[in-house]
Design a protein around this motif. Structure first.
Motif, PDB file in Angstrom:
ATOM      1  N   LEU A 180       8.687   8.060  17.692  1.00 34.85           N
ATOM      2  CA  LEU A 180       8.438   7.396  16.304  1.00 34.85           C
ATOM      3  C   LEU A 180       9.826   7.149  15.971  1.00 34.85           C
ATOM      4  O   LEU A 180       9.603   6.596  14.599  1.00 34.85           O
ATOM      5  CB  LEU A 180       7.402   7.980  15.659  1.00 34.85           C
ATOM      6  N   ASN A 181      10.551   7.732  16.155  1.00 37.68           N
ATOM      7  CA  ASN A 181      11.886   7.985  15.382  1.00 37.68           C
ATOM      8  C   ASN A 181      11.799   8.587  13.796  1.00 37.68           C
ATOM      9  O   ASN A 181      12.426   8.237  13.064  1.00 37.68           O
ATOM     10  CB  ASN A 181      12.456   6.662  15.327  1.00 37.68           C
ATOM     11  N   VAL A 182      10.921   9.703  13.778  1.00 34.14           N
ATOM     12  CA  VAL A 182      10.809  10.061  12.556  1.00 34.14           C
ATOM     13  C   VAL A 182      10.895  11.741  12.643  1.00 34.14           C
ATOM     14  O   VAL A 182      10.701  12.607  11.432  1.00 34.14           O
ATOM     15  CB  VAL A 182       9.317  10.130  11.921  1.00 34.14           C
ATOM     16  N   ASP A 183      11.529  11.935  13.738  1.00 34.10           N
ATOM     17  CA  ASP A 183      11.671  13.620  13.873  1.00 34.10           C
ATOM     18  C   ASP A 183      12.983  14.196  12.866  1.00 34.10           C
ATOM     19  O   ASP A 183      13.074  15.432  12.856  1.00 34.10           O
ATOM     20  CB  ASP A 183      12.293  14.057  15.267  1.00 34.10           C
ATOM     21  N   VAL A 214      -3.634   4.471   8.481  1.00 28.11           N
ATOM     22  CA  VAL A 214      -2.514   3.309   8.758  1.00 28.11           C
ATOM     23  C   VAL A 214      -1.223   3.634   8.062  1.00 28.11           C
ATOM     24  O   VAL A 214      -1.238   4.069   6.650  1.00 28.11           O
ATOM     25  CB  VAL A 214      -2.716   2.049   8.470  1.00 28.11           C
ATOM     26  N   ASP A 215      -0.048   3.962   8.339  1.00 28.88           N
ATOM     27  CA  ASP A 215       1.179   4.019   7.890  1.00 28.88           C
ATOM     28  C   ASP A 215       2.018   2.749   7.967  1.00 28.88           C
ATOM     29  O   ASP A 215       2.524   2.753   9.088  1.00 28.88           O
ATOM     30  CB  ASP A 215       1.791   5.395   8.235  1.00 28.88           C
ATOM     31  N   ASP A 216       2.184   2.110   6.762  1.00 32.35           N
ATOM     32  CA  ASP A 216       2.729   0.744   6.975  1.00 32.35           C
ATOM     33  C   ASP A 216       4.238   0.947   6.812  1.00 32.35           C
ATOM     34  O   ASP A 216       4.978   0.109   7.149  1.00 32.35           O
ATOM     35  CB  ASP A 216       2.572  -0.023   5.828  1.00 32.35           C
ATOM     36  N   ARG A 217       4.875   2.146   6.459  1.00 37.04           N
ATOM     37  CA  ARG A 217       6.117   2.476   6.167  1.00 37.04           C
ATOM     38  C   ARG A 217       6.823   2.587   7.704  1.00 37.04           C
ATOM     39  O   ARG A 217       7.911   2.066   7.945  1.00 37.04           O
ATOM     40  CB  ARG A 217       6.370   3.771   5.582  1.00 37.04           C
ATOM     41  N   HIS A 218       6.244   3.009   8.304  1.00 38.14           N
ATOM     42  CA  HIS A 218       6.768   3.442   9.858  1.00 38.14           C
ATOM     43  C   HIS A 218       6.127   2.562  11.130  1.00 38.14           C
ATOM     44  O   HIS A 218       6.366   2.981  12.264  1.00 38.14           O
ATOM     45  CB  HIS A 218       6.923   4.723  10.057  1.00 38.14           C
ATOM     46  N   GLY A 219       4.899   1.730  10.740  1.00 36.98           N
ATOM     47  CA  GLY A 219       4.337   1.024  11.730  1.00 36.98           C
ATOM     48  C   GLY A 219       3.688   1.827  12.336  1.00 36.98           C
ATOM     49  O   GLY A 219       3.540   1.903  13.862  1.00 36.98           O
ATOM     50  N   ILE A 220       2.769   2.738  12.017  1.00 36.09           N
ATOM     51  CA  ILE A 220       2.114   3.707  12.685  1.00 36.09           C
ATOM     52  C   ILE A 220       0.474   3.788  12.138  1.00 36.09           C
ATOM     53  O   ILE A 220       0.227   3.515  11.201  1.00 36.09           O
ATOM     54  CB  ILE A 220       2.510   5.279  12.477  1.00 36.09           C
ATOM     55  N   VAL A 277       3.037  12.607   4.604  1.00 35.54           N
ATOM     56  CA  VAL A 277       4.686  12.953   4.393  1.00 35.54           C
ATOM     57  C   VAL A 277       5.257  11.711   4.625  1.00 35.54           C
ATOM     58  O   VAL A 277       6.130  10.946   3.915  1.00 35.54           O
ATOM     59  CB  VAL A 277       5.184  13.935   5.131  1.00 35.54           C
ATOM     60  N   LEU A 278       4.950  10.848   5.731  1.00 34.04           N
ATOM     61  CA  LEU A 278       5.635   9.681   6.424  1.00 34.04           C
ATOM     62  C   LEU A 278       5.207   8.557   5.334  1.00 34.04           C
ATOM     63  O   LEU A 278       6.005   7.704   4.762  1.00 34.04           O
ATOM     64  CB  LEU A 278       5.264   9.409   7.697  1.00 34.04           C
ATOM     65  N   ILE A 308       0.926  -1.440  -0.112  1.00 33.87           N
ATOM     66  CA  ILE A 308       0.108  -0.059  -0.080  1.00 33.87           C
ATOM     67  C   ILE A 308       0.864   1.328   0.027  1.00 33.87           C
ATOM     68  O   ILE A 308       0.512   2.453  -0.558  1.00 33.87           O
ATOM     69  CB  ILE A 308      -0.788  -0.132   1.347  1.00 33.87           C
ATOM     70  N   SER A 309       2.018   1.099   0.621  1.00 32.61           N
ATOM     71  CA  SER A 309       2.843   2.416   0.571  1.00 32.61           C
ATOM     72  C   SER A 309       4.174   2.214  -0.053  1.00 32.61           C
ATOM     73  O   SER A 309       4.914   3.048  -0.164  1.00 32.61           O
ATOM     74  CB  SER A 309       3.316   2.560   2.128  1.00 32.61           C
ATOM     75  N   GLY A 310       4.288   1.019  -0.670  1.00 35.28           N
ATOM     76  CA  GLY A 310       5.567   0.684  -1.563  1.00 35.28           C
ATOM     77  C   GLY A 310       6.708   0.545  -0.633  1.00 35.28           C
ATOM     78  O   GLY A 310       6.809   0.055   0.530  1.00 35.28           O
ATOM     79  N   PRO A 311       8.119   0.747  -1.061  1.00 38.44           N
ATOM     80  CA  PRO A 311       9.107   0.387  -0.569  1.00 38.44           C
ATOM     81  C   PRO A 311       9.520   1.295   0.420  1.00 38.44           C
ATOM     82  O   PRO A 311       8.720   2.263   0.528  1.00 38.44           O
ATOM     83  CB  PRO A 311      10.112   0.292  -1.664  1.00 38.44           C
ATOM     84  N   GLN A 312      10.315   1.163   1.469  1.00 38.60           N
ATOM     85  CA  GLN A 312      10.772   1.977   2.490  1.00 38.60           C
ATOM     86  C   GLN A 312      11.231   3.267   1.841  1.00 38.60           C
ATOM     87  O   GLN A 312      11.790   3.383   0.703  1.00 38.60           O
ATOM     88  CB  GLN A 312      11.870   1.250   3.190  1.00 38.60           C
ATOM     89  N   SER A 313      11.084   4.382   2.927  1.00 34.09           N
ATOM     90  CA  SER A 313      11.556   5.573   2.336  1.00 34.09           C
ATOM     91  C   SER A 313      12.936   5.542   2.092  1.00 34.09           C
ATOM     92  O   SER A 313      13.754   5.208   2.729  1.00 34.09           O
ATOM     93  CB  SER A 313      10.940   6.788   3.298  1.00 34.09           C
TER      94      SER A 313
END
Length: 436
Positions: A378-381, A181-187, A206-207, A50-55
Motif C-alpha cells: 500500500l506504500n504506507v509502511d 473506506v480511506d480516500d486518502r490512500h485509496g484503501i 491513522v491513515l 470526507i478525509s480532507g486534503p492529502q496527508s
C-alpha cells in the motif's frame, strides 16, 4: 393587448430558460459520471472531502518533488467533481475531536463496559518481538493462491450458501457496514471481529486522519483509545454512502471497489468462535451479558431468572459455558430473532467475497508477515506500522480441548454453519472433531 402578449412571451421565455437549465444540469451530471468511469483507468485515487486534503506527513523529498511537478488535470477534475457533489448534496463529514471532559463523562454501564475492554487488553498482552525486514518471495504466490481459491469457490464450487449468487446491487445497504473506506490512500478494509480488527481499525484511523487528539491526528495506532476505535462515527463505511451521496451512492461504491485496494483478514472459523466466547463471556462485559448471556442462561441452564448485571452474575459464579454458546449458535430461534452478532457472524456474510474482488487476503495465523507485506504494498509502511501481536493469541491447537465436551452431532452442525468460510479461505476441515 400588446402588453399581455409581451408578458406571455416573457413567461414563455423564462419557463423555457428554466427547462434548459434543468436539462443542462442533468446533462452535466451525466457527463461527469461517464467521464469519472473513463478516467479511473489511469489508476489514481478518488479523493473526497470526507478525509480532507492529502496527508502532509510525507518524506521531505516526496514533498519537494510534488512542488516541482505540475498537478494532474484529471485528478484535479475528480476532486472538483467530488466537491461539486458534496455541495449539491449538502453533506459534510469532519474529523471527530476528542476532549477529556467528554471522555470522562460516562454512565456506570459504559464504565463497566470499558473496564471489561481494558481487562481484555491486559489479559491479552503484547508481543514486542523483533520482526524480520526481509520480504519473502512466497508472499506474492501465497496471495495469488488465496485469491484464486476465492475465485474458484465463488464461480465453480458445488457448495452453495445463502447470498453466494446475488449481485453487489442485491446486497442490502445495512450489510455494507463493515467496509471502511480511506480516500486518502485509496484503501477499503472489510473488518472481521476477532481477527485483529481493533488494530487494523487503528491503522485506518491513522491513515485517514479521521480522529483528532487535541486538534492533531493520531500518529501512533496504540495511542488511540480502544473505545474510540470501535466508535462507528469515526469510520466512513459503505453503508454511510446513502446519507452522503443519495442516488449516486451505489455507483460511487462500484467505482471505489474497482479502483481502490481492498483487503480483509480471516482466521480459522472454529478458533474465531473460541476467541469470541473468551472475550465476550469469560470476561465481564455488561453489554454482551444483557444481550446474549442472559438468553443463553435462561434457555440452556437452570437459571430461569439470571442476575440482572454481569457483576452480580460473576460474583455468584454464573456465566454461560462454551457449550451453551454453541447451543445458542445452533438454535434456530437465534437468527429468527436477529442476525448473528458480528463477532460470530460468518465472514462471507460480513465481507461478501463473492461480490467483491479482494486484492489482499490476510490471515491471523500469519498476521505479522501479512501485515508487514500489505503495508508495503500500500506504500504506507513509511507512515504507519502494524502494532505488535498478542502473545497469547487463541490458537488452533486449543480446538480439541475446547470442543471436548461438545457432542459430535453439534460439531457437525456447527461445521455446516461455517463450512463456506472454511472452504472460501482455505482452512482444512477439522476431521478429528467431526469423527465419532
Amino acid at each position: 393587448m400588446g402588453n399581455s402578449q409581451l408578458q406571455v412571451d416573457k413567461m414563455g421565455k423564462s419557463r423555457l430558460f428554466r427547462i434548459f437549465l434543468v436539462l443542462g444540469s442533468l446533462f452535466m451530471i451525466l457527463l461527469i459520471i461517464i467521464y469519472w468511469d473513463d478516467v479511473g483507468a489511469t489508476h489514481f485515487y478518488l479523493h473526497t472531502t470526507i478525509s480532507g486534503p492529502q496527508s502532509s506527513r510525507l518524506p521531505s523529498d516526496t514533498q519537494s518533488d510534488a512542488k516541482q511537478k505540475p498537478a494532474i488535470s484529471k485528478e484535479n477534475f475528480i476532486s472538483d467533481v467530488d466537491e461539486f457533489l458534496n455541495q449539491v448534496l449538502e453533506s459534510s463529514n469532519k474529523p471527530n475531536k476528542l476532549s477529556k471532559e467528554g471522555s470522562d463523562q460516562k454512565t456506570s454501564q459504559e464504565t463497566s463496559g470499558q473496564n471489561g475492554k481494558q481487562q481484555e487488553e491486559r489479559v491479552r498482552g503484547y508481543d514486542w518481538k523483533a520482526r524480520s525486514t526481509t520480504v519473502s518471495l512466497d508472499r506474492t504466490q501465497s496471495q495469488e493462491r488465496r485469491k484464486q481459491l476465492l475465485h474458484d469457490f465463488c464461480t465453480n464450487y458445488t457448495l452453495d450458501f445463502p447470498g453466494r449468487n446475488r449481485s453487489f446491487d442485491d446486497i442490502p445497504n445495512k450489510e455494507l457496514d463493515h467496509l471502511i473506506v480511506d480516500d486518502r490512500h485509496g484503501i477499503i478494509y472489510c473488518y472481521v471481529p476477532k481477527v485483529a480488527c481493533t488494530n487494523w481499525k487503528r491503522i485506518m484511523i491513522v491513515l485517514s486522519e479521521s480522529l483528532l487528539n487535541q486538534g492533531i491526528p493520531f500518529l501512533d495506532p496504540l495511542e488511540i483509545p480502544r473505545e474510540h476505535v470501535h466508535n462507528s462515527s469515526v469510520h466512513f463505511t459503505f453503508n454511510k454512502f446513502w446519507k452522503r451521496y443519495g442516488k449516486f451512492a451505489r455507483h460511487l461504491m462500484k467505482i471505489k471497489l474497482k479502483k481502490y485496494t481492498k483487503f480483509l483478514f480471516v482466521r480459522d472459523p472454529f478458533v474465531r468462535l473460541i476467541s469470541a466466547y473468551r472475550s465476550k463471556f469469560e470476561i465481564e462485559n455488561e453489554e454482551f451479558y444483557r444481550s446474549f448471556a442472559v438468553t443463553m442462561l435462561k434457555r440452556y441452564t437452570n437459571h430461569t431468572t439470571p442476575p440482572k448485571s454481569v457483576v452480580e452474575a460473576f460474583a455468584a459464579g454464573i456465566k454461560p459455558s462454551f457449550s451453551n454458546f454453541i447451543q445458542y449458535l445452533l438454535d434456530p430461534r437465534t437468527e429468527e430473532h436477529m442476525p448473528f452478532n458480528e463477532h460470530w457472524r460468518q465472514v462471507h456474510r460480513l465481507c461478501h467475497p463473492c461480490q467483491i474482488n479482494y486484492d489482499f487476503v490476510g490471515k491471523l495465523e500469519t498476521l505479522d508477515e501479512d501485515a508487514e507485506y500489505l503495508l508495503s504494498l500500500l506504500n504506507v509502511d513509511n507512515v504507519v506500522q502494524f502494532p505488535p501481536s498478542y502473545h497469547n493469541r487463541t490458537v488452533s491447537s486449543w480446538e480439541e480441548d475446547w470442543f471436548a465436551n461438545i457432542p459430535v452431532e453439534w460439531r457437525r452442525e456447527l461445521y455446516k454453519l461455517y463450512e463456506a468460510d472454511f472452504s472460501l479461505f482455505g482452512y482444512s476441515k477439522p476431521k478429528t472433531l467431526l469423527q465419532v
